[in-house]
Design a protein around this motif. Structure first.
Motif, PDB file in Angstrom:
ATOM      1  N   GLU A   1       3.380  -3.838  -5.681  1.00  9.98           N
ATOM      2  CA  GLU A   1       3.318  -5.293  -5.541  1.00  9.98           C
ATOM      3  C   GLU A   1       3.844  -5.739  -4.181  1.00  9.98           C
ATOM      4  N   ARG A   2       4.928  -5.137  -3.729  1.00 13.88           N
ATOM      5  CA  ARG A   2       5.470  -5.487  -2.413  1.00 13.88           C
ATOM      6  C   ARG A   2       4.500  -5.131  -1.298  1.00 13.88           C
ATOM      7  N   ALA A   3       3.653  -4.107  -1.532  1.00 19.11           N
ATOM      8  CA  ALA A   3       2.658  -3.708  -0.527  1.00 19.11           C
ATOM      9  C   ALA A   3       1.409  -4.584  -0.574  1.00 19.11           C
ATOM     10  N   GLY A   4       1.350  -5.509  -1.547  1.00 23.18           N
ATOM     11  CA  GLY A   4       0.227  -6.433  -1.605  1.00 23.18           C
ATOM     12  C   GLY A   4      -0.796  -6.150  -2.680  1.00 23.18           C
ATOM     13  N   ALA A   5      -0.539  -5.158  -3.534  1.00 17.19           N
ATOM     14  CA  ALA A   5      -1.496  -4.818  -4.584  1.00 17.19           C
ATOM     15  C   ALA A   5      -1.330  -5.747  -5.784  1.00 17.19           C
TER      16      ALA A   5
END
Length: 214
Positions: free
Chosen positions: A10-14
């Motif tokens: 989630e932090r990577a944008g997924a």
């Protein structure tokens, strides 16, 4: 999963789809497919690694061949000179084989070719194909659900391309460990499920011999 992988993703944008419990690979992948609206869908196991030049050969091969899916060469993470696999086949005894598995990489595995069974360890698939032949059979939970799906595709004449220039690395059995008792149980059960679904009317002796040998 009990580690921090979902939060990291989630932090990577997924977009992370959080499921209430582990209902197997088939269930999880199906929920992901349902949320995708892209022309192509990439299905990956959690223990596959690849470099920045891995995806382009798959896309180019599929587009050039007009294929319904594309799969590349998987090498074993523990020994990159050895293949984890390429594409799948199935015997008359309903036992599946990941072609090249455990064998040294070489010229025999370095030629592009049409294939009928895409290992969903790492595969690029047109979303239209899932819409046409259906999603993965969730009764398989995990293991051989891609072979079952490949049989359904092959029965309707949908084939893909093997693109050996797309090389990735697969640890294999990273979740449960090599030949975990749950893995053996599910593979044995799912081979019987494939017999029930796809081998009605087939000669019985190859099925009996194949399953006993396995």
């Amino acid at each position: 999963s009990t580690d921090a992988s979902a939060a990291i993703a989630e932090r990577a944008g997924a977009m992370v789809l959080r499921l209430s419990r582990n209902r197997g690979f088939s269930y999880a992948v199906n929920r992901g497919i349902e949320r995708c609206d892209s022309k192509w869908i990439l299905v990956l196991n959690n223990d596959v690694t690849f470099g920045p030049d891995w995806l382009k050969p798959l896309v180019d091969a599929a587009a050039t061949a007009g294929a319904w899916f594309a799969v590349g060469k998987l090498r074993a993470t523990r020994d990159p000179q050895v293949l984890d696999g390429t594409f799948d086949t199935i015997s008359r005894g309903a036992t599946a084989w990941r072609c090249g598995s455990g064998r040294p990489d070489g010229p025999a595995w370095s030629e592009a070719r049409e294939v009928a069974f895409p290992p969903l360890t790492a595969a690029l698939v047109r979303r239209e194909l899932f819409e046409t032949v259906g999603l993965l059979d969730e009764s398989f939970e995990s293991y051989l659900e891609d072979v079952d799906w490949g049989l359904r595709c092959a029965a309707r004449g949908f084939t893909g391309i093997y693109a050996p220039g797309a090389v990735a690395y697969h640890a294999g059995s990273a979740t449960l460990g090599t030949w975990h008792k749950a893995t053996v149980r599910r593979i044995a059960r799912n081979q019987v499920l494939m017999v029930r679904k796809h081998f009605r009317g087939a000669p019985r002796w190859p099925i009996l011999v194949g399953q006993l040998l396995w």
